[in-house]
Design a protein around this motif. Structure first.
Motif, PDB file in Angstrom:
ATOM      1  N   ASP A 454       0.832  -1.203   0.000  1.00  0.00           N
ATOM      2  CA  ASP A 454       0.000   0.000   0.000  1.00  0.00           C
ATOM      3  C   ASP A 454       0.870   1.257   0.000  1.00  0.00           C
ATOM      4  OD1 ASP A 454      -2.212  -1.589   0.005  1.00  0.00           O
ATOM      5  OD2 ASP A 454      -2.618  -1.372   2.152  1.00  0.00           O
ATOM      6  N   GLU A 455       1.900   1.260   0.859  1.00  0.00           N
ATOM      7  CA  GLU A 455       2.801   2.403   0.917  1.00  0.00           C
ATOM      8  C   GLU A 455       3.557   2.570  -0.398  1.00  0.00           C
ATOM      9  OE1 GLU A 455       5.328   1.687   4.205  1.00  0.00           O
ATOM     10  OE2 GLU A 455       3.761   1.943   5.716  1.00  0.00           O
ATOM     11  N   LYS A 456       3.927   1.466  -1.005  1.00  0.00           N
ATOM     12  CA  LYS A 456       4.690   1.520  -2.251  1.00  0.00           C
ATOM     13  C   LYS A 456       3.887   2.199  -3.358  1.00  0.00           C
ATOM     14  CE  LYS A 456       7.544  -1.505  -5.159  1.00  0.00           C
ATOM     15  NZ  LYS A 456       7.997  -2.902  -5.369  1.00  0.00           N
ATOM     16  N   LEU A 457       2.591   1.915  -3.431  1.00  0.00           N
ATOM     17  CA  LEU A 457       1.749   2.531  -4.452  1.00  0.00           C
ATOM     18  C   LEU A 457       1.706   4.043  -4.298  1.00  0.00           C
ATOM     19  CD1 LEU A 457      -1.266   0.036  -4.545  1.00  0.00           C
ATOM     20  CD2 LEU A 457       0.436   0.375  -6.336  1.00  0.00           C
ATOM     21  N   LEU A 458       1.430   4.523  -3.072  1.00  0.00           N
ATOM     22  CA  LEU A 458       1.306   5.961  -2.836  1.00  0.00           C
ATOM     23  C   LEU A 458       2.660   6.660  -2.881  1.00  0.00           C
ATOM     24  CD1 LEU A 458      -0.399   8.417  -2.134  1.00  0.00           C
ATOM     25  CD2 LEU A 458      -0.202   7.790   0.286  1.00  0.00           C
ATOM     26  N   ASP A 459       3.647   6.067  -2.235  1.00  0.00           N
ATOM     27  CA  ASP A 459       4.967   6.701  -2.197  1.00  0.00           C
ATOM     28  C   ASP A 459       5.564   6.819  -3.596  1.00  0.00           C
ATOM     29  OD1 ASP A 459       4.469   6.582   0.462  1.00  0.00           O
ATOM     30  OD2 ASP A 459       6.159   5.282   0.989  1.00  0.00           O
ATOM     31  N   SER A 460       5.392   5.787  -4.407  1.00  0.00           N
ATOM     32  CA  SER A 460       5.913   5.828  -5.773  1.00  0.00           C
ATOM     33  C   SER A 460       5.211   6.912  -6.582  1.00  0.00           C
ATOM     34  CB  SER A 460       5.738   4.471  -6.451  1.00  0.00           C
ATOM     35  OG  SER A 460       6.481   3.469  -5.799  1.00  0.00           O
ATOM     36  N   ALA A 461       3.902   7.035  -6.401  1.00  0.00           N
ATOM     37  CA  ALA A 461       3.154   8.074  -7.116  1.00  0.00           C
ATOM     38  C   ALA A 461       3.632   9.458  -6.703  1.00  0.00           C
ATOM     39  CB  ALA A 461       1.660   7.928  -6.842  1.00  0.00           C
ATOM     40  N   SER A 462       3.841   9.665  -5.403  1.00  0.00           N
ATOM     41  CA  SER A 462       4.288  10.988  -4.943  1.00  0.00           C
ATOM     42  C   SER A 462       5.721  11.274  -5.373  1.00  0.00           C
ATOM     43  CB  SER A 462       4.160  11.093  -3.416  1.00  0.00           C
ATOM     44  OG  SER A 462       5.169  10.374  -2.756  1.00  0.00           O
ATOM     45  N   ALA A 463       6.576  10.239  -5.428  1.00  0.00           N
ATOM     46  CA  ALA A 463       7.957  10.437  -5.878  1.00  0.00           C
ATOM     47  C   ALA A 463       7.998  10.849  -7.345  1.00  0.00           C
ATOM     48  CB  ALA A 463       8.773   9.157  -5.664  1.00  0.00           C
ATOM     49  N   VAL A 464       7.175  10.199  -8.175  1.00  0.00           N
ATOM     50  CA  VAL A 464       7.107  10.563  -9.594  1.00  0.00           C
ATOM     51  C   VAL A 464       6.546  11.969  -9.752  1.00  0.00           C
ATOM     52  CG1 VAL A 464       5.976  10.039 -11.793  1.00  0.00           C
ATOM     53  CG2 VAL A 464       6.931   8.190 -10.410  1.00  0.00           C
ATOM     54  N   ALA A 465       5.474  12.283  -9.028  1.00  0.00           N
ATOM     55  CA  ALA A 465       4.872  13.618  -9.115  1.00  0.00           C
ATOM     56  C   ALA A 465       5.846  14.695  -8.644  1.00  0.00           C
ATOM     57  CB  ALA A 465       3.595  13.666  -8.276  1.00  0.00           C
ATOM     58  N   ALA A 466       6.580  14.406  -7.567  1.00  0.00           N
ATOM     59  CA  ALA A 466       7.493  15.396  -6.995  1.00  0.00           C
ATOM     60  C   ALA A 466       8.685  15.671  -7.893  1.00  0.00           C
ATOM     61  CB  ALA A 466       7.975  14.928  -5.623  1.00  0.00           C
ATOM     62  N   THR A 467       9.154  14.667  -8.634  1.00  0.00           N
ATOM     63  CA  THR A 467      10.288  14.887  -9.532  1.00  0.00           C
ATOM     64  C   THR A 467       9.840  15.419 -10.891  1.00  0.00           C
ATOM     65  OG1 THR A 467      10.209  12.506 -10.051  1.00  0.00           O
ATOM     66  CG2 THR A 467      11.843  13.237  -8.454  1.00  0.00           C
ATOM     67  N   LEU A 468       8.754  14.897 -11.425  1.00  0.00           N
ATOM     68  CA  LEU A 468       8.251  15.365 -12.716  1.00  0.00           C
ATOM     69  C   LEU A 468       7.844  16.826 -12.654  1.00  0.00           C
ATOM     70  CD1 LEU A 468       7.353  14.842 -15.637  1.00  0.00           C
ATOM     71  CD2 LEU A 468       5.186  13.965 -14.731  1.00  0.00           C
ATOM     72  N   ASN A 469       7.297  17.261 -11.520  1.00  0.00           N
ATOM     73  CA  ASN A 469       6.842  18.643 -11.362  1.00  0.00           C
ATOM     74  C   ASN A 469       7.843  19.512 -10.609  1.00  0.00           C
ATOM     75  OD1 ASN A 469       4.111  18.440 -12.587  1.00  0.00           O
ATOM     76  ND2 ASN A 469       3.791  16.961 -10.945  1.00  0.00           N
ATOM     77  N   ASN A 470       9.053  18.969 -10.385  1.00  0.00           N
ATOM     78  CA  ASN A 470      10.153  19.733  -9.779  1.00  0.00           C
ATOM     79  C   ASN A 470       9.833  20.253  -8.378  1.00  0.00           C
ATOM     80  OD1 ASN A 470      10.425  21.056 -13.060  1.00  0.00           O
ATOM     81  ND2 ASN A 470      11.761  19.494 -12.208  1.00  0.00           N
ATOM     82  N   ILE A 471       9.168  19.413  -7.571  1.00  0.00           N
ATOM     83  CA  ILE A 471       8.830  19.797  -6.196  1.00  0.00           C
ATOM     84  C   ILE A 471       9.979  19.472  -5.245  1.00  0.00           C
ATOM     85  CG2 ILE A 471       7.146  19.595  -4.331  1.00  0.00           C
ATOM     86  CD1 ILE A 471       5.881  20.559  -6.913  1.00  0.00           C
ATOM     87  N   GLY A 472      10.414  18.209  -5.269  1.00  0.00           N
ATOM     88  CA  GLY A 472      11.451  17.727  -4.352  1.00  0.00           C
ATOM     89  C   GLY A 472      10.884  16.721  -3.380  1.00  0.00           C
ATOM     90  N   PRO A 473      10.431  17.154  -2.205  1.00  0.00           N
ATOM     91  CA  PRO A 473       9.861  16.201  -1.241  1.00  0.00           C
ATOM     92  C   PRO A 473       8.469  15.755  -1.641  1.00  0.00           C
ATOM     93  CG  PRO A 473       9.724  18.429  -0.376  1.00  0.00           C
ATOM     94  CD  PRO A 473      10.512  18.513  -1.655  1.00  0.00           C
ATOM     95  N   GLY A 474       8.129  14.508  -1.267  1.00  0.00           N
ATOM     96  CA  GLY A 474       6.803  13.983  -1.528  1.00  0.00           C
ATOM     97  C   GLY A 474       6.209  13.411  -0.258  1.00  0.00           C
TER      98      GLY A 474
END
Length: 521
Positions: A454-474
């Motif tokens: 469950d954590e892997k699904l959400l954490d992976s999504a936030s990691a992709v979103a944070a890097t693709l959108n140049n945020i950094g932390p997720g």
């Protein structure tokens, strides 16, 4: 060759108030100077090659190639100081070249994601390298190519490169000469960095910290010199100062230039800026209400709630990524709304990443028109924004395609990460082998495996979103108090590519992998 010059400045930097091994600092400076020599050599070679092709015209295709390849080259060359200086991601773990590329691209793309787990312990990261990673934010703030166009001036070639580099759809207020535009943007950018540095020093920061955090704020980057990021300073004055300058950095620099000429009323006549401020106000109010109701950390009093809530909302919306609180421990509304804000971003023509506010405004108007056409097919309405009619017939198509491309890149990258990243990244090695856990019959192990998945699904999504959108932390393993060090080398390469895609608005990097782009027509 010009890219080699910035290596010299960080070589002189040292945070003298912290204990440091002199030999280690010398190694850091030596790594920077050696990197400078390598860049100069490569520059001489490229210059010699370029002389053979002097006199040719630089069209849109060539401009895109120059921008895309410049970012690839900058990523590799910017990794050299980390790799050659003896930087360690943790005690006894020297940085690999892929991790150095991650740190380099994170700096130049103003993402602020990091693989360095400890920035303060002596012997891990030289102070000059800490300055270098923040300095890469400064260089990447308006884009390496834009700043170099401003300094070097390339005539019609510079115009084509500016169009390929500047993020977001074209808006009103563009000036006739691209070199003059670049110079105006660079002057505003440098001026705001100087003002913010002086302000930080007056508010209690050292000159070293003031410079580094000013670079991170105005570039909407987020690299800090402390493990606790902006939370290290525990100062309401510094936090609100940072909020104000993050808003400026996330605003359209053309609009800031015109505001200097016409006055502050110009700001609020702009529909994108009004929407930008409206998002901040509405989302901050929601975060404060739900945070106080849930009793989250940092929401004990209204003043603390307002400061922490607004800081994180502005930090994520502008894609800066600084933190004053661990928003990964907030209630689900707070965490969810910040995840959605990652896909909004700052204004077009700002130093911020993300999809840009103006695109969301246009996308909403396009959807509204299409819904109206479904039941009133004979009605023809032109796309209007800010009282102006948009005459470009291809703009609506371009906006929809861009949204589709971002969605496709996000989904594919998320699926690759979920499929191939080992569960050991989440600290549960035995969950990698599903069969052995399920066959064991141990309900505790099965629960651990389920939670990990469950954590892997959400954490992976936030990691992709944070890097693709140049945020950094997720969220989760890449939360504001954590980093990207635990991911595999392959995942880090994926993140490097995503950060680059997000920074140059997809096309200039994406076209490089298509064989048809390199064919002569």
């Amino acid at each position: 060759m010009a890219f080699s010059l910035p290596f010299a400045i960080p070589a002189l930097a040292k945070r003298t108030y912290l204990p440091a091994a002199d030999g280690f600092e010398v190694a850091g400076a030596r790594g920077l100077l050696l990197s400078m020599a390598i860049c100069m050599f490569i520059g001489v070679v490229f210059r010699a090659i370029g002389r053979k092709h002097r006199g040719g015209h630089l069209f849109q295709k060539e401009a895109m190639a120059v921008v895309g390849l410049s970012w690839v080259l900058a990523t590799v060359l910017g990794a050299l100081p980390f790799y050659l200086s003896g930087t360690q991601i943790s005690e006894g773990s020297p940085i690999t070249f892929i991790e150095a590329m991650f740190e380099s691209q994170s700096g130049f793309s103003t993402t602020g994601a990091t693989v360095l787990t400890d920035l303060e312990s002596p012997g891990l990261v030289p102070h000059c390298i800490l300055f270098w990673r923040s300095w890469t934010h400064f260089l990447g703030g308006l884009g390496i190519v834009v700043l170099f166009v401003a300094i070097l001036g390339q005539g019609s070639a510079g115009k084509a490169m500016m169009r390929a580099e500047m993020p977001g759809p074209t808006k009103e207020g563009s000036m006739p000469r691209m070199q003059a535009t670049a110079l105006a943007f660079a002057a505003i950018y440098v001026g705001l960095n100087i003002i913010l540095t002086i302000t930080y020093v007056l508010e209690g920061m050292t000159c070293f910290d003031g410079l580094c955090h000013a670079f991170g704020t105005m570039a909407t980057g987020g690299f800090s010199t402390y493990n606790a990021s902006h939370g290290q300073f525990t100062s309401s004055l510094i936090d609100y100062t940072t909020i104000g300058f993050m808003i400026l950095a996330g605003s359209n620099f053309t609009l800031l230039y015109l505001t200097l000429l016409d006055g502050p009323k110009r700001l609020f006549r702009d529909v994108e800026f009004r929407t930008f401020i409206g998002i901040i106000a509405v989302v901050t109010a929601g975060v404060v209400v739900f945070g106080m109701r849930s009793g989250d950390a940092g929401f004990a009093t209204f003043s603390d709630s307002l400061r922490n809530g607004m800081f994180q909302v502005v930090s994520v919306l502008t894609t800066t990524g600084y933190g004053t609180a661990d928003f990964d421990r907030w209630n689900n509304f707070g965490r969810g709304i910040l995840l959605l804000l990652m896909f909004v971003g700052g204004c077009a023509g700002s130093t911020g990443g993300g999809m840009k506010v103006i695109r969301h405004i246009l996308f909403y108007k396009i959807l509204r028109q299409e819904i109206e056409k479904s039941h009133r097919p004979r009605v023809i309405r032109r796309l209007r924004i800010g009282g102006m009619t948009i005459d470009d017939p291809n703009l609506a198509h371009g906006i929809v395609v861009y949204f589709a491309m971002i969605l496709a890149i996000f989904v594919v990258s998320w699926f690759l990460l979920v499929t191939f990243e080992p569960s050991s990244t989440w600290g549960v090695a035995e969950a990698e082998t599903a069969g052995s856990v399920e066959s064991s019959g141990d309900p505790t192990k099965q629960l651990i495996r389920k939670n990990t998945l469950d954590e892997k699904l959400l954490d992976s999504a936030s990691a992709v979103a944070a890097t693709l959108n140049n945020i950094g932390p997720g969220l989760g393993v890449v939360g504001p108090t954590k980093n990207y060090a635990g991911f595999s080398q392959g995942a880090k390469l994926l993140f490097v590519w995503l950060m680059m895609l997000g920074r140059v608005e997809v096309y200039s990097v994406l076209v490089l992998i298509f064989p048809t782009f390199w064919r002569r027509i």
